[in-house]
Write a protein that holds these residues in place. Structure first.
Motif, short mmCIF file in Angstrom:
data_model
loop_
_atom_site.label_atom_id
_atom_site.label_comp_id
_atom_site.label_asym_id
_atom_site.label_seq_id
_atom_site.Cartn_x
_atom_site.Cartn_y
_atom_site.Cartn_z
N ALA A 1 0.83 -1.21 0.00
CA ALA A 1 0.00 0.00 0.00
C ALA A 1 0.86 1.26 0.00
O ALA A 1 0.58 2.23 -0.72
N PHE A 2 1.93 1.25 0.79
CA PHE A 2 2.81 2.41 0.85
C PHE A 2 3.49 2.66 -0.50
O PHE A 2 3.54 3.80 -0.99
N LEU A 3 4.01 1.59 -1.12
CA LEU A 3 4.67 1.75 -2.41
C LEU A 3 3.70 2.18 -3.51
O LEU A 3 4.04 3.01 -4.35
N GLY A 4 2.50 1.62 -3.50
CA GLY A 4 1.50 2.03 -4.48
C GLY A 4 1.15 3.50 -4.34
O GLY A 4 1.06 4.23 -5.34
N ARG A 5 1.00 3.97 -3.11
CA ARG A 5 0.70 5.39 -2.87
C ARG A 5 1.87 6.27 -3.31
O ARG A 5 1.69 7.29 -3.97
N ARG A 6 3.07 5.85 -2.97
CA ARG A 6 4.25 6.65 -3.30
C ARG A 6 4.46 6.76 -4.81
O ARG A 6 4.74 7.84 -5.33
N TRP A 7 4.32 5.65 -5.52
CA TRP A 7 4.48 5.66 -6.98
C TRP A 7 3.38 6.49 -7.64
O TRP A 7 3.61 7.16 -8.63
N ALA B 1 -6.43 4.76 -5.13
CA ALA B 1 -6.61 3.58 -5.97
C ALA B 1 -5.33 2.76 -6.06
O ALA B 1 -5.36 1.52 -5.95
N TRP B 2 -4.21 3.42 -6.23
CA TRP B 2 -2.94 2.69 -6.34
C TRP B 2 -2.51 2.11 -4.99
O TRP B 2 -1.90 1.05 -4.94
N GLY B 3 -2.82 2.81 -3.91
CA GLY B 3 -2.54 2.25 -2.58
C GLY B 3 -3.38 1.00 -2.33
O GLY B 3 -2.88 0.01 -1.80
N PHE B 4 -4.65 1.05 -2.73
CA PHE B 4 -5.51 -0.11 -2.59
C PHE B 4 -5.02 -1.27 -3.47
O PHE B 4 -4.98 -2.42 -3.04
N ALA B 5 -4.64 -0.96 -4.69
CA ALA B 5 -4.13 -2.00 -5.60
C ALA B 5 -2.84 -2.62 -5.04
O ALA B 5 -2.65 -3.83 -5.11
N GLY B 6 -1.98 -1.79 -4.47
CA GLY B 6 -0.76 -2.30 -3.87
C GLY B 6 -1.03 -3.16 -2.64
O GLY B 6 -0.30 -4.11 -2.35
N ALA B 7 -2.09 -2.85 -1.91
CA ALA B 7 -2.45 -3.65 -0.73
C ALA B 7 -3.10 -4.97 -1.12
O ALA B 7 -2.94 -5.97 -0.43
N VAL B 8 -3.82 -4.98 -2.23
CA VAL B 8 -4.52 -6.20 -2.67
C VAL B 8 -3.56 -7.18 -3.32
O VAL B 8 -3.80 -8.39 -3.30
N LEU B 9 -2.46 -6.71 -3.89
CA LEU B 9 -1.54 -7.59 -4.59
C LEU B 9 -1.00 -8.73 -3.72
O LEU B 9 -1.06 -9.88 -4.14
#
Length: 68
Positions: free
Chosen positions: A17-23, A33-41
């Motif tokens: 989640a952190f990396l998705g948000r940061r990117w 959305a990207w934080g959620f996608a990074g958490a779901v991966l």
């Protein structure tokens, strides 16, 4: 799953989640959305890891030839 696996799983979700948000912030995208996608991966990878393969469909032609 023991305590170590559970802790690693939760840490993996948090890091994803952190990396998705940061990117997303670096590329002016939607960080939620990207934080959620990074958490779901990590969750989806673990689910796919433990799924059993589907059985192969039985072919009618092979069964009929075997009977003859």
């Amino acid at each position: 799953m023991d305590a170590l696996h559970t802790a690693a799983f939760i840490i993996g979700i948090a890091i994803g989640a952190f990396l998705g948000r940061r990117w997303a912030l670096a590329r002016n995208r939607n960080p939620v959305a990207w934080g959620f996608a990074g958490a779901v991966l990590p969750v989806s990878v673990v689910v796919l890891l433990f799924l059993k393969p589907l059985p192969a469909p039985a072919e009618d032609d092979v069964a009929e030839e075997a009977e003859a």
